[in-house]
Design an enzyme around this catalytic site. Structure first.
Site, mmCIF file in Angstrom:
data_model
loop_
_atom_site.group_PDB
_atom_site.id
_atom_site.type_symbol
_atom_site.label_atom_id
_atom_site.label_comp_id
_atom_site.label_asym_id
_atom_site.label_seq_id
_atom_site.Cartn_x
_atom_site.Cartn_y
_atom_site.Cartn_z
ATOM 1 C CE LYS A 34 -0.405 -0.021 5.190
ATOM 2 N NZ LYS A 34 -1.224 -0.279 6.105
ATOM 3 N NE ARG A 130 -6.649 1.478 11.838
ATOM 4 C CZ ARG A 130 -5.384 1.130 11.678
ATOM 5 N NH1 ARG A 130 -4.551 2.023 11.665
ATOM 6 N NH2 ARG A 130 -5.192 -0.056 11.075
ATOM 7 C CE1 TYR A 254 14.853 31.209 4.728
ATOM 8 C CE2 TYR A 254 15.203 28.799 4.412
ATOM 9 C CZ TYR A 254 14.840 30.114 3.768
ATOM 10 O OH TYR A 254 14.336 30.216 2.622
HETATM 11 C C1 LIG Z 1 -0.412 -1.379 6.790
HETATM 12 C C2 LIG Z 1 -0.997 -2.778 7.359
HETATM 13 C C3 LIG Z 1 -0.227 -3.700 7.677
HETATM 14 C C4 LIG Z 1 1.135 -3.854 7.603
HETATM 15 O O1 LIG Z 1 1.649 -3.278 8.609
HETATM 16 P P1 LIG Z 1 3.190 -2.965 8.885
HETATM 17 O O2 LIG Z 1 3.353 -2.246 10.390
HETATM 18 O O3 LIG Z 1 3.828 -2.071 7.949
HETATM 19 O O4 LIG Z 1 4.043 -4.281 8.713
HETATM 20 C C5 LIG Z 1 -0.759 -4.902 8.002
HETATM 21 N N1 LIG Z 1 -2.154 -4.794 8.068
HETATM 22 C C6 LIG Z 1 -3.304 -4.015 7.906
HETATM 23 C C7 LIG Z 1 -4.545 -3.946 8.235
HETATM 24 C C8 LIG Z 1 -2.378 -2.742 7.416
HETATM 25 O O5 LIG Z 1 -3.260 -1.667 7.397
#
Ligand SMILES: *Cc1c(COP(=O)(O)O)cnc(C)c1O
Length: 366
Positions: A34, A130, A254
């Protein structure tokens, strides 16, 4: 040409995926790609992994379509399922698998007329609070889905809030909820993210879902023997474009945040927050110049940052600067370490690298 590039080591990606598999020999692992493979380029990473990966996972159908249109034929899991009812037709056509976390998704799925049943991961909220159904609602929905001709390969899915932490109390509470539900439903499981893959074999299910570890970041609060074998995949690399000598007490950048504590040599590097480098980087944030550690001196600008190279006599115009990853001399600066100096996590640094830093892919040491 501006020298900033994000080099992506596809051999390291494959090595890290194999490590995830070796941690959990009884499980299959979806490779989570993702957010454009955590900033590494989803299609290129999926192509590099496809021969060894049984399935991929993304957040949404737009990300899945990029992979399909790029020629990826493996199953792709939509970790948040569909975002609107009309997306179900695409799930059906393109062989996507889907998480189901909300009642409206269940309703759409149960009443649709499909070409063939869809593999479904029913998301249970075991404590992340969540997405997902409460454990006490999940059993009834499980049975509805199980009875539907539209559903196949039903799995119970959940996500951990604290699998990375040294304190394991909340993890064990979540795990306890899931184990009793899984026993009751005799459900195959998909639970483990990267930290649970690395550290919690009790959470290894039929499927695991490693993400950030594939890109070489160690998600554990305390590294273990396996996580220490992860290799960095992205090297954010640039060069020195100017050098100057400062007298003691002279400021840099800056607001003059950094002031030379002695006669100092300052290198200007072509990389800034306009490339995605974190502006929160404090003085003292490490970088590698010619493979030698030195530190950021002064606030990060949009197109440039400044580094104290007083102790790097070899530093000159065009010298290699590694913001994180692996230098030409083999020295490694973990993105996790840079993240700590920016008061953030590797995930935000990696996903934050902007297209302005072109990706360059390498494999077979080419
Ligand atoms: C992003 C995600 C993962 C992977 O998590 P990592 O901490 O990057 O290994 C696994 N499961 C779900 C539902 C996620 O959204």
């Amino acid at each position: 040409m501006r020298p900033l590039e994000a080099h992506i080591d596809l051999d390291a990606l494959r090595h890290n995926y194999q490590l995830a598999c070796r941690c959990a020999p009884q499980s299959r692992s979806v490779a989570v790609v993702k957010a454009d493979a955590y900033g590494h380029g989803a299609l290129a990473c999926a192509q590099a992994l496809e021969s060894q990966v049984p399935a991929f996972a993304v957040a949404c159908i737009e990300e899945a379509m990029v992979l399909r249109q790029g020629g990826i034929t493996r199953p792709i899991v939509l970790l948040e399922g569909i975002f609107s009812a009309d997306e179900l037709a695409l799930v059906d056509i393109h062989d996507f698998w889907m998480a189901v976390h909300h009642q409206w998704q269940v309703d759409v799925l149960l009443t649709a007329s499909l070409r063939k049943p869809i593999p479904v991961w029913l998301k249970v909220d075991s404590g992340m609070h969540r997405l997902g159904f409460a454990p006490e609602e999940a059993a009834a929905i499980w049975r509805q889905l199980q009875a539907s001709a539209n559903v196949t390969a039903l799995h119970l899915m959940s996500h951990f809030a604290t699998a990375d932490a040294r304190d394991d109390r909340y993890f064990k509470q979540q795990m306890g909820q899931l184990q009793s539900l899984a026993r009751e439903l005799r459900a195959p499981l998909s639970l483990a993210n990267s930290p649970a893959t690395l550290a919690w074999s009790v959470a290894h299910g039929d499927w695991n879902r490693p993400g950030v570890m594939l890109y070489g970041s160690d998600p554990l609060e305390v590294a273990n023997d396996v996580s220490r074998q992860l290799l960095p995949v992205m090297t954010l690399r640039s060069e020195i474009i100017a050098l100057r000598e400062l007298r003691e007490g002279e400021p840099v950048g800056y607001s003059g945040r950094w002031r030379a504590p002695r006669r100092s040599r300052i290198a200007v590097v072509a990389c800034g927050y306009g490339d995605g480098y974190d502006r929160h980087a404090i003085d003292g944030t490490p970088v590698l110049v010619n493979g030698q550690r030195c530190t950021i001196a002064g606030k990060v600008s949009m197109d440039m940052l400044t580094v104290d190279v007083t102790d790097v006599p070899t530093a000159e115009l065009g010298s290699e600067v590694v913001l994180w990853g692996k230098a030409s001399n083999g020295a490694v600066l973990p993105v996790d370490e840079v993240a700590r100096y920016c008061d953030t996590i590797s995930y935000t640094l990696l996903t934050g690298v902007l297209p302005r830093a072109p990706r360059r892919y390498h494999s077979g040491s080419a």
